[in-house]
Enzyme design. Sequence first.
Site, PDB file in Angstrom:
ATOM      1  N   ASP A 147     -22.274  14.277  15.723  1.00 35.46           N
ATOM      2  CA  ASP A 147     -22.994  15.352  15.089  1.00 35.46           C
ATOM      3  C   ASP A 147     -22.110  16.199  14.176  1.00 35.46           C
ATOM      4  OD1 ASP A 147     -25.120  14.692  16.514  1.00 35.46           O
ATOM      5  OD2 ASP A 147     -24.446  16.021  18.359  1.00 35.46           O
ATOM      6  N   GLU A 151     -34.913  15.369  12.305  1.00 39.97           N
ATOM      7  CA  GLU A 151     -33.917  16.569  12.748  1.00 39.97           C
ATOM      8  C   GLU A 151     -32.841  16.290  11.704  1.00 39.97           C
ATOM      9  OE1 GLU A 151     -33.530  15.724  16.691  1.00 39.97           O
ATOM     10  OE2 GLU A 151     -32.793  13.846  16.430  1.00 39.97           O
TER      11      GLU A 151
END
Length: 520
Positions: A33, A196
């Site tokens: 991430d 997302e």
Amino acid sequence: MEKDYHVLSKKGAWGDQGDGTYVNPILPGDYSDPDAIRVGDHYYAISSTLHCSPGMAVLHSKDLVNWSMIGHVVQDLTSIGPEYNYDRMNRYGRGVWAGAIRFHNDKYWVYFFTPDEGLFMSTATDPAGPWEPLHRVWEVAGWDDCCPFWDDDGQGYLVATHFADNYNIHLIKLSEDGKELLHDSARIIHQYKGSEANKLYKINGTYYFFHSEVRAREGVEARDVMMLRSEHIYGPYEEKEIIHTHGKEIDREPNQGGLVQTVSGDWYFISHQGSGAHEGRPLHLLPVTWVDGWPIIGEDTDGDGVGEMVWGGRKPMNGHPATVLSTSDDFDRDDLKPYWEWNHQPRADKWSLTERPGYLRLHACQPIDKDNFFAVCNVLSQRTFRTVHNEATAKLEMGGMADGQEAGLCHFAKTYCTIGVQQLNGIRILKFNNSGTVIWGPKLTGTDLWLRSIWNMDGISRFEYSVDGMQFESFGDAYQLSWGHYRGNRVGVYSFNTESEQGYIDVDQFGYEVRGVDKE
């Protein structure tokens, strides 16, 4: 002869090749991430840490290829909630998820959600820290993947996904100090299955909203990387796919990440790739080109205006030496080096770097559940890497052990494996434990013990021990490193006692040797 970067990657090459080129991954370990920014001629990135403490790793680079960890944003996970503490350890696979880092008003800003406790933020004048105490912006569950953005007029915004509500993506104004959301301003600006990985940019007067979503192609679902653009922040937005992804077995789905522009004006995409393999989600670097006002990530090989995965190429800039990936420690500082993280929040009175300078002292804790390694507090670990050769060696001094105590070297993710020593009735015995399957070894009469784990690209670890640091003997079975709780495998040291709070070990050294293929 031109390099075949994909072949090099499969052979175990990674990062800076020393000849002006690089190979993906640029970091062959679990830096999931990511988001990245440039400030001056320095590049900074963050990476999610989930249930590990300290939380939210911060990295630094001068050339986008060679990275090092410099700190963490969250020093105490209990500032998020009590489930992260050593007496609960109840946030495996949750905790500090994907966030974003920005530079605004001469400060670094990091925002992130946890799926259970809400939205948090912190600021710092130096990305290496110290960071301000964590501030909870919004106590809520079911949200993730946020990004702050400040417009030219100074108004701040936050974009985030409400994954518990059909993955609706919201745009919400921030208060002037960035510590509150102005909920009355919230608008849903996009929705699609699994949408997302949100980032918001303003480039040459145009708003660009980056995200990924799950789409089906030829009957197979994969995470596609999309960009929306508009002349107005609330839209209407045009949409375009900017890199094809073909599944975990082909290109490992580059999706979560951030765009960053170099000093010379070139653009790149820092991303993780999520295969669910034992190394987790490693860090990759892809070039970005702009065509008709749209970014193309990777290389448009078939002329359809959409990029494809790139496995290497010329470095963005030269003049910076290749980083020797070293995560060894002789514990001669009064703080832990940045690559160390605890499993959940540790018990502060059960470890020390000052009781015996030059050593990490691990006092034994009683586990919450004596038959569950994942309930053992104060397990200190770091990322394992996927390279041609990995060798982790810990030197322990056992003179302070007590009956019932066990300590040693460990691997863990979905499963666990330990090689260590247990003291019973005053006798210390070598012990191997593969997720509950135990092999007992010889009695240990001295106070020094070296424990070693060796693995390569396939992630099959083999264990050795030594009582003199020179002659090592094999012990235990082979162990397959694993992925679990959205994390790659971890390697580290542990100490616990199922009978009492007595006993300690001193860790003199932890050596981690990483070797890639010869440069070609």
